[in-house]
Write a protein that holds these residues in place. Structure first.
Motif, PDB file in Angstrom:
ATOM      1  N   THR A  16       0.835  -1.213   0.000  1.00  0.00           N
ATOM      2  CA  THR A  16       0.000   0.000   0.000  1.00  0.00           C
ATOM      3  C   THR A  16       0.864   1.255   0.000  1.00  0.00           C
ATOM      4  OG1 THR A  16      -0.219   0.217   2.421  1.00  0.00           O
ATOM      5  CG2 THR A  16      -1.800  -1.201   1.303  1.00  0.00           C
ATOM      6  N   VAL A  17       2.036   1.183   0.643  1.00  0.00           N
ATOM      7  CA  VAL A  17       2.965   2.326   0.635  1.00  0.00           C
ATOM      8  C   VAL A  17       3.347   2.664  -0.805  1.00  0.00           C
ATOM      9  CG1 VAL A  17       5.277   3.129   1.280  1.00  0.00           C
ATOM     10  CG2 VAL A  17       3.900   1.906   2.943  1.00  0.00           C
ATOM     11  N   GLY A  18       3.641   1.627  -1.584  1.00  0.00           N
ATOM     12  CA  GLY A  18       4.023   1.830  -2.978  1.00  0.00           C
ATOM     13  C   GLY A  18       2.928   2.473  -3.809  1.00  0.00           C
ATOM     14  N   CYS A  19       1.676   2.284  -3.417  1.00  0.00           N
ATOM     15  CA  CYS A  19       0.542   2.825  -4.178  1.00  0.00           C
ATOM     16  C   CYS A  19       0.235   4.280  -3.850  1.00  0.00           C
ATOM     17  CB  CYS A  19      -0.709   1.984  -3.910  1.00  0.00           C
ATOM     18  SG  CYS A  19      -0.571   0.264  -4.434  1.00  0.00           S
ATOM     19  N   MET A  20       0.858   4.817  -2.809  1.00  0.00           N
ATOM     20  CA  MET A  20       0.514   6.159  -2.334  1.00  0.00           C
ATOM     21  C   MET A  20       1.097   7.264  -3.223  1.00  0.00           C
ATOM     22  SD  MET A  20      -1.489   5.793   0.085  1.00  0.00           S
ATOM     23  CE  MET A  20      -2.110   4.200   0.609  1.00  0.00           C
ATOM     24  N   PRO A  21       0.415   8.412  -3.288  1.00  0.00           N
ATOM     25  CA  PRO A  21       0.940   9.571  -4.035  1.00  0.00           C
ATOM     26  C   PRO A  21       2.021  10.275  -3.229  1.00  0.00           C
ATOM     27  CG  PRO A  21      -1.119  10.162  -2.965  1.00  0.00           C
ATOM     28  CD  PRO A  21      -0.915   8.695  -2.698  1.00  0.00           C
ATOM     29  N   PRO A  22       2.739  11.232  -3.830  1.00  0.00           N
ATOM     30  CA  PRO A  22       3.744  11.987  -3.075  1.00  0.00           C
ATOM     31  C   PRO A  22       3.086  12.865  -2.026  1.00  0.00           C
ATOM     32  CG  PRO A  22       3.461  12.918  -5.267  1.00  0.00           C
ATOM     33  CD  PRO A  22       2.676  11.645  -5.237  1.00  0.00           C
ATOM     34  N   PRO A  23       3.800  13.222  -0.959  1.00  0.00           N
ATOM     35  CA  PRO A  23       3.217  14.051   0.102  1.00  0.00           C
ATOM     36  C   PRO A  23       3.080  15.503  -0.320  1.00  0.00           C
ATOM     37  CG  PRO A  23       5.529  13.684   0.542  1.00  0.00           C
ATOM     38  CD  PRO A  23       5.192  12.877  -0.685  1.00  0.00           C
ATOM     39  N   VAL A  24       2.233  16.238   0.394  1.00  0.00           N
ATOM     40  CA  VAL A  24       2.000  17.637   0.066  1.00  0.00           C
ATOM     41  C   VAL A  24       3.161  18.522   0.535  1.00  0.00           C
ATOM     42  CG1 VAL A  24       0.458  19.610   0.481  1.00  0.00           C
ATOM     43  CG2 VAL A  24      -0.501  17.334   0.132  1.00  0.00           C
ATOM     44  N   SER A  25       3.846  18.120   1.616  1.00  0.00           N
ATOM     45  CA  SER A  25       4.815  19.051   2.206  1.00  0.00           C
ATOM     46  C   SER A  25       6.252  18.575   2.328  1.00  0.00           C
ATOM     47  CB  SER A  25       4.320  19.471   3.597  1.00  0.00           C
ATOM     48  OG  SER A  25       4.159  18.332   4.418  1.00  0.00           O
ATOM     49  N   SER A  26       6.493  17.348   2.808  1.00  0.00           N
ATOM     50  CA  SER A  26       7.855  16.958   3.192  1.00  0.00           C
ATOM     51  C   SER A  26       8.862  17.037   2.039  1.00  0.00           C
ATOM     52  CB  SER A  26       7.866  15.545   3.794  1.00  0.00           C
ATOM     53  OG  SER A  26       7.467  14.578   2.837  1.00  0.00           O
ATOM     54  N   ALA A  27       8.469  16.602   0.838  1.00  0.00           N
ATOM     55  CA  ALA A  27       9.373  16.655  -0.309  1.00  0.00           C
ATOM     56  C   ALA A  27       9.715  18.102  -0.672  1.00  0.00           C
ATOM     57  CB  ALA A  27       8.758  15.949  -1.515  1.00  0.00           C
TER      58      ALA A  27
ATOM     59  N   ALA B 211       9.082  20.876  -7.213  1.00  0.00           N
ATOM     60  CA  ALA B 211       8.659  20.054  -6.068  1.00  0.00           C
ATOM     61  C   ALA B 211       7.231  20.387  -5.672  1.00  0.00           C
ATOM     62  CB  ALA B 211       9.606  20.271  -4.889  1.00  0.00           C
ATOM     63  N   ILE B 212       6.898  21.686  -5.655  1.00  0.00           N
ATOM     64  CA  ILE B 212       5.535  22.113  -5.318  1.00  0.00           C
ATOM     65  C   ILE B 212       4.539  21.563  -6.341  1.00  0.00           C
ATOM     66  CG2 ILE B 212       3.996  24.113  -5.165  1.00  0.00           C
ATOM     67  CD1 ILE B 212       6.385  25.701  -4.056  1.00  0.00           C
ATOM     68  N   PHE B 213       4.893  21.694  -7.621  1.00  0.00           N
ATOM     69  CA  PHE B 213       3.994  21.228  -8.674  1.00  0.00           C
ATOM     70  C   PHE B 213       3.732  19.728  -8.540  1.00  0.00           C
ATOM     71  CE2 PHE B 213       2.964  19.310 -12.682  1.00  0.00           C
ATOM     72  CZ  PHE B 213       2.005  20.170 -13.215  1.00  0.00           C
ATOM     73  N   ASN B 214       4.802  18.946  -8.397  1.00  0.00           N
ATOM     74  CA  ASN B 214       4.637  17.493  -8.370  1.00  0.00           C
ATOM     75  C   ASN B 214       3.954  17.001  -7.105  1.00  0.00           C
ATOM     76  OD1 ASN B 214       5.915  16.000 -10.799  1.00  0.00           O
ATOM     77  ND2 ASN B 214       7.326  17.676 -10.379  1.00  0.00           N
ATOM     78  N   SER B 215       4.164  17.695  -5.992  1.00  0.00           N
ATOM     79  CA  SER B 215       3.463  17.343  -4.766  1.00  0.00           C
ATOM     80  C   SER B 215       1.970  17.618  -4.917  1.00  0.00           C
ATOM     81  CB  SER B 215       4.026  18.136  -3.584  1.00  0.00           C
ATOM     82  OG  SER B 215       5.355  17.760  -3.325  1.00  0.00           O
ATOM     83  N   ALA B 216       1.634  18.799  -5.451  1.00  0.00           N
ATOM     84  CA  ALA B 216       0.225  19.169  -5.625  1.00  0.00           C
ATOM     85  C   ALA B 216      -0.445  18.304  -6.697  1.00  0.00           C
ATOM     86  CB  ALA B 216       0.113  20.644  -5.992  1.00  0.00           C
ATOM     87  N   PHE B 217       0.214  18.185  -7.866  1.00  0.00           N
ATOM     88  CA  PHE B 217      -0.354  17.403  -8.965  1.00  0.00           C
ATOM     89  C   PHE B 217      -0.470  15.931  -8.580  1.00  0.00           C
ATOM     90  CE2 PHE B 217       0.176  15.068 -13.059  1.00  0.00           C
ATOM     91  CZ  PHE B 217      -1.027  15.464 -13.639  1.00  0.00           C
ATOM     92  N   GLY B 218       0.559  15.427  -7.879  1.00  0.00           N
ATOM     93  CA  GLY B 218       0.534  14.036  -7.430  1.00  0.00           C
ATOM     94  C   GLY B 218      -0.594  13.764  -6.458  1.00  0.00           C
ATOM     95  N   SER B 219      -0.908  14.771  -5.624  1.00  0.00           N
ATOM     96  CA  SER B 219      -2.014  14.628  -4.672  1.00  0.00           C
ATOM     97  C   SER B 219      -3.344  14.517  -5.405  1.00  0.00           C
ATOM     98  CB  SER B 219      -2.047  15.835  -3.721  1.00  0.00           C
ATOM     99  OG  SER B 219      -0.862  15.894  -2.960  1.00  0.00           O
ATOM    100  N   PHE B 220      -3.534  15.384  -6.402  1.00  0.00           N
ATOM    101  CA  PHE B 220      -4.760  15.325  -7.206  1.00  0.00           C
ATOM    102  C   PHE B 220      -4.839  14.000  -7.973  1.00  0.00           C
ATOM    103  CE2 PHE B 220      -4.571  20.075  -6.963  1.00  0.00           C
ATOM    104  CZ  PHE B 220      -5.804  20.259  -6.362  1.00  0.00           C
ATOM    105  N   LEU B 221      -3.732  13.615  -8.587  1.00  0.00           N
ATOM    106  CA  LEU B 221      -3.685  12.376  -9.369  1.00  0.00           C
ATOM    107  C   LEU B 221      -3.931  11.162  -8.475  1.00  0.00           C
ATOM    108  CD1 LEU B 221      -3.127  11.761 -12.367  1.00  0.00           C
ATOM    109  CD2 LEU B 221      -0.735  11.356 -11.762  1.00  0.00           C
ATOM    110  N   GLY B 222      -3.375  11.225  -7.261  1.00  0.00           N
ATOM    111  CA  GLY B 222      -3.500  10.119  -6.324  1.00  0.00           C
ATOM    112  C   GLY B 222      -4.924   9.833  -5.895  1.00  0.00           C
ATOM    113  N   ILE B 223      -5.785  10.850  -5.936  1.00  0.00           N
ATOM    114  CA  ILE B 223      -7.188  10.668  -5.557  1.00  0.00           C
ATOM    115  C   ILE B 223      -7.848   9.615  -6.437  1.00  0.00           C
ATOM    116  CG2 ILE B 223      -9.453  11.804  -5.531  1.00  0.00           C
ATOM    117  CD1 ILE B 223      -7.959  14.378  -4.744  1.00  0.00           C
ATOM    118  N   VAL B 224      -7.445   9.569  -7.710  1.00  0.00           N
ATOM    119  CA  VAL B 224      -8.010   8.597  -8.652  1.00  0.00           C
ATOM    120  C   VAL B 224      -7.128   7.356  -8.746  1.00  0.00           C
ATOM    121  CG1 VAL B 224      -8.662   8.199 -11.053  1.00  0.00           C
ATOM    122  CG2 VAL B 224      -9.108  10.429 -10.000  1.00  0.00           C
TER     123      VAL B 224
END
Length: 341
Positions: free
Chosen positions: A110-121, A135-148
């Motif tokens: 399940t860890v492998g399936c998770m999106p990138p974090p919003v802040s730590s990176a 880093a900001i873009f990929n954290s934000a975009f990854g969060s949105f992408l991760g929802i699906v």
């Protein structure tokens, strides 16, 4: 730094230990049907609060400058949401032959399936002096992408562990994740200036709600006497997690620093952190929805609870080394440009 100051700085990690201990002492408080009514307060209110808070705090208006760096974004998102889960799945084919607890191994997947974090990176990239905008873009975009993508990956690799149909799972995800996130972003467009002036503690709010989710998850575990945590398996999982992080950081470093990659040293720093970090804030609520009512949910959650502090600890330790490398690389590049052709 004294012990008290360290505890204040790392209050969330201390909080995780305290809520798990509290769940052990009084599991009846947070179980389904108990005084906290987690089937309502956690499943709907707490999860929605986290994602509304994320929508309110995500500075998507700052992402325009990084938007056109498509190659970097494609690398990070592909590594995070395709290579990472597949690599862990392959690794687990081997680890399944060992005596490590099978539910902890499922949790590792399940860890492998998770999106990138919003802040730590973003924080670590900034600390090194890397490409913060990327880093900001990929954290934000990854969060949105991760929802699906993340729920789909969880269902593909692990299947739904509850009796709830897939349509109901995605319906709940939409109502408790997507809708609050969109509402948060809409509110941000009207309150942006006020939010910037007030500097509200978005991270602290999400962390407090997350501690509530972790507490009720472990209440379910400790109220079920048939579930036991194998301490040796836990130790192996901790060692495996650190090994995975180091290996993947080294792999992303080697791939992004090749001359043919076209990435700068600052880009490589953002790639290293964004590709290997995983979101606890988004991950725990998603596990709670997809595996609602499953008695081994807390064991599945353990690797993600370990991965979060481990990635921050490892990243913080490596910051001086990475910063020194980046400074040297940038100086070498400047000297190369100054040399006559």
């Amino acid at each position: 730094m004294g012990p008290l100051a360290r505890a204040r700085k790392e209050w969330f990690i201390v909080g995780i230990v305290l809520v798990i201990a509290s769940a052990k002492l009084a599991p009846s408080v947070g179980v389904k049907g108990g005084p906290l009514r987690p089937e309502i307060t956690i499943t709907y209110v707490a999860v929605s609060t986290i994602f509304f808070n994320s929508g309110l705090s995500l500075k998507t208006e700052e992402l325009a400058s990084a938007l056109m760096h498509v190659k970097l974004h494609l690398f990070v998102q592909t590594f995070t949401l395709v290579f990472f889960p597949v690599a862990i799945w392959v690794l687990l084919r081997v680890l399944a032959l060992t005596a490590i607890n099978e539910w902890l191994l499922k949790g590792l997947l399940t860890v492998g399936c998770m999106p990138p974090p919003v802040s730590s990176a973003v924080i670590l990239t900034k600390a090194v002096g890397g490409n913060e905008a990327a880093a900001i873009f990929n954290s934000a975009f990854g969060s949105f992408l991760g929802i699906v993508v993340t729920p789909m990956l969880l269902l593909v690799f692990l299947g739904s562990s509850s009796s709830v149909p897939f349509s109901s799972i995605f319906s709940q995800l939409f109502m408790t994740v997507v809708v609050p996130l969109i509402i948060g972003q809409v509110c941000r467009t009207f309150l942006r200036d006020w939010l910037e002036r007030r500097k509200l503690p978005f991270g602290a709010v999400s962390s407090m709600v997350l501690l509530m989710i972790i507490y009720t998850t472990f209440c379910d575990t400790f109220s079920n006497p048939s579930i036991e945590l194998d301490h040796l398996s836990l130790l192996y999982i901790i060692l495996i997690i650190f090994s995975i992080q180091l290996t993947f950081m080294l792999l992303t470093f080697l791939l992004s620093t090749r001359k043919s990659s076209g990435f700068t040293a600052a880009d490589s720093v953002a790639i290293m952190f964004c590709s290997t970090h995983k979101s606890l804030t988004l991950g725990i609520p998603m596990l709670k929805i997809v595996f609602e009512g499953y008695e081994h949910l807390s064991l599945i959650s353990v690797p993600l609870l370990i991965y979060h502090p481990a990635q921050i600890l490892l990243g913080s330790v490596l910051v001086p080394t990475i910063r020194a490398w980046m400074t040297t690389s940038q100086k070498a590049l400047k000297m190369t440009k100054l040399q006559p052709v």
